[in-house]
Write an enzyme that holds these catalytic residues in place. Sequence first.
Site, PDB file in Angstrom:
ATOM      1  N   TYR A 115       0.860  -1.183   0.000  1.00 51.10           N
ATOM      2  CA  TYR A 115       0.000   0.000   0.000  1.00 51.10           C
ATOM      3  C   TYR A 115       0.894   1.230   0.000  1.00 51.10           C
ATOM      4  O   TYR A 115       1.833   1.320   0.800  1.00 51.10           O
ATOM      5  CB  TYR A 115      -0.890  -0.008   1.259  1.00 51.10           C
ATOM      6  CG  TYR A 115      -1.787   1.201   1.381  1.00 51.10           C
ATOM      7  CD1 TYR A 115      -2.822   1.416   0.476  1.00 51.10           C
ATOM      8  CD2 TYR A 115      -1.608   2.123   2.412  1.00 51.10           C
ATOM      9  CE1 TYR A 115      -3.648   2.523   0.600  1.00 51.10           C
ATOM     10  CE2 TYR A 115      -2.440   3.232   2.542  1.00 51.10           C
ATOM     11  CZ  TYR A 115      -3.458   3.423   1.632  1.00 51.10           C
ATOM     12  OH  TYR A 115      -4.272   4.526   1.745  1.00 51.10           O
ATOM     13  N   ASP A 218       9.452   3.205   0.164  1.00 46.05           N
ATOM     14  CA  ASP A 218       8.342   3.849   0.842  1.00 46.05           C
ATOM     15  C   ASP A 218       8.459   3.571   2.345  1.00 46.05           C
ATOM     16  O   ASP A 218       8.050   2.533   2.843  1.00 46.05           O
ATOM     17  CB  ASP A 218       7.011   3.329   0.281  1.00 46.05           C
ATOM     18  CG  ASP A 218       5.814   3.998   0.939  1.00 46.05           C
ATOM     19  OD1 ASP A 218       6.023   4.819   1.849  1.00 46.05           O
ATOM     20  OD2 ASP A 218       4.671   3.693   0.533  1.00 46.05           O
ATOM     21  N   LYS A 246       3.653   9.551   8.785  1.00 43.46           N
ATOM     22  CA  LYS A 246       3.363   8.949  10.104  1.00 43.46           C
ATOM     23  C   LYS A 246       4.292   9.407  11.233  1.00 43.46           C
ATOM     24  O   LYS A 246       4.135  10.506  11.744  1.00 43.46           O
ATOM     25  CB  LYS A 246       3.365   7.424   9.965  1.00 43.46           C
ATOM     26  CG  LYS A 246       2.253   6.926   9.027  1.00 43.46           C
ATOM     27  CD  LYS A 246       2.022   5.465   9.144  1.00 43.46           C
ATOM     28  CE  LYS A 246       1.118   4.913   8.067  1.00 43.46           C
ATOM     29  NZ  LYS A 246      -0.281   4.819   8.422  1.00 43.46           N
TER      30      LYS A 246
HETATM   31  C1  LIG Z   1       3.556   2.226   3.241  1.00 45.16           C
HETATM   32  C2  LIG Z   1       2.577   3.357   3.179  1.00 45.16           C
HETATM   33  N1  LIG Z   1       2.744   4.321   2.254  1.00 45.16           N
HETATM   34  C3  LIG Z   1       1.907   5.374   2.170  1.00 45.16           C
HETATM   35  C4  LIG Z   1       0.827   5.493   3.026  1.00 45.16           C
HETATM   36  C5  LIG Z   1      -0.097   6.659   2.923  1.00 45.16           C
HETATM   37  O1  LIG Z   1       0.066   7.511   4.009  1.00 45.16           O
HETATM   38  P1  LIG Z   1      -1.124   8.511   4.476  1.00 45.16           P
HETATM   39  O2  LIG Z   1      -2.180   7.645   5.121  1.00 45.16           O
HETATM   40  O3  LIG Z   1      -0.465   9.446   5.428  1.00 45.16           O
HETATM   41  O4  LIG Z   1      -1.615   9.179   3.256  1.00 45.16           O
HETATM   42  C6  LIG Z   1       0.619   4.513   4.000  1.00 45.16           C
HETATM   43  C7  LIG Z   1      -0.526   4.621   4.934  1.00 45.16           C
HETATM   44  O5  LIG Z   1      -0.829   3.743   5.709  1.00 45.16           O
HETATM   45  C8  LIG Z   1       1.494   3.410   4.067  1.00 45.16           C
HETATM   46  O6  LIG Z   1       1.303   2.425   4.956  1.00 45.16           O
END
Ligand SMILES: Cc1ncc(COP(=O)(O)O)c(C=O)c1O
Length: 410
Positions: A115, A218, A246
């Site tokens: 994700y 990521d 986060k």
């Molecule tokens: C690995 C990863 N990338 C990107 C995101 C997206 O972040 P946000 O919820 O702050 O948009 C998440 C969200 O859980 C994530 O787990």
Amino acid sequence: MFSPGPVVLERGHGSHVFDVDGNEYVDFMMSFGALIHGHAHPKIVAVVSRAVAEGSHFAAATPAEAEAAERFTRMVPSAEVVRFANTGSEATMLALRLARAHTGRTKFLKFEGHYHGWYDPYCLNGHSHPVEQLGSQENPTKIPDSQGIPASVFEDVVLAPWNDEAALERVTREHGRELAAVITEPIMANMGCIPPRDGYLAKMRDLARQYGALFILDEVVTGFRYAPGGCQQLYDLKPDLSTFGKALGAGFPIGAVAGPREILDRMRWSENMVLHYGTFNGHRLTMNVVAANLDLLSAEGAHRRLLAIGDAAIAGLRDVFRRRGIKAIVQGFGPMFQIYFTERDAIRDYRDYCQYVDTKKYSRFVHGLLERGVYMTPSNGLHWIISTAHTEQDVEMLVATTDGACADLS
Ligand SMILES: Cc1ncc(COP(=O)(O)O)c(C=O)c1O
């Protein structure tokens, strides 16, 4: 989702939260991992109170933004420069745009079960499905995660299974020269917690380089959590671009893209720039929080403690399951882990998760914990989070409640 209805929380303090009926819980969800120092950390409260009184946001550069960036680039090995946004989704969106501009290519490689936020082209094969619907390992079926996304968007996505070097070699041999980027989570955090096989991420970086694609790590979940410099420090990787969110904001909305000046300078104002706008980018309040947060995380022993408390929780949970003869594994290490009710010794990828994990049993287990004062989401696809606010007593409490919740499981 919780049954019969959501838990409505009113306030939090340290590692504990309180619902509207006055019930107290130890919180292991920590706002999807955003609360690296728990709730209402006194230093964060003080910084926010001072900053908001001075004016929360200006459409201008601020000393706070420079202080946040200076700390960030000192801690994250691949960050020559950093650009701040407001969410992880904005960061991954921007990283892909930069990669496309930099390489002049459009397609990118994304892995099953990963994700990267809710930007259209990332939203496929991010939910669990019956294995019959997944297609072959060699040619996975693209399954959209959402209505409302034109199918044409996915034509630019090359999809592959994760943690599988042979599959990676095959797919890059076939598509490598068309790829702007290969994007991966370093530890798969949206099918629970699935660490990479030894050497897998280094192989991915090498193959991306070989074919001229950018390697995007990521670190929205892992950043600032496993080490001051995230998983790139832990695994000694040098991504071309990495994305954060986060834990960087310690509870405030944040996203960031880090990398070399050569790539990020493409956002400089010009006719051919890579566009990245946003009213709240570099938000002054958040920048103050980021700087204070990174100071707290740079303190001697902060990550050692996160690792130690997490490992103690993992060991305690494993012990309860073993004593009770329950077929469950606790996967991960240190500040992030997940419990899988499974007959397998390990869950290594998306397809394992879809086939071998009893997610309904997990939900029942978590409801049992909730009744006993532990707050955690019943979704098996998320993961347990340890913050610097968690204590040895919280771990003891978790182990005791797990024992009780196991009694209801049969
Ligand atoms: C690995 C990863 N990338 C990107 C995101 C997206 O972040 P946000 O919820 O702050 O948009 C998440 C969200 O859980 C994530 O787990």
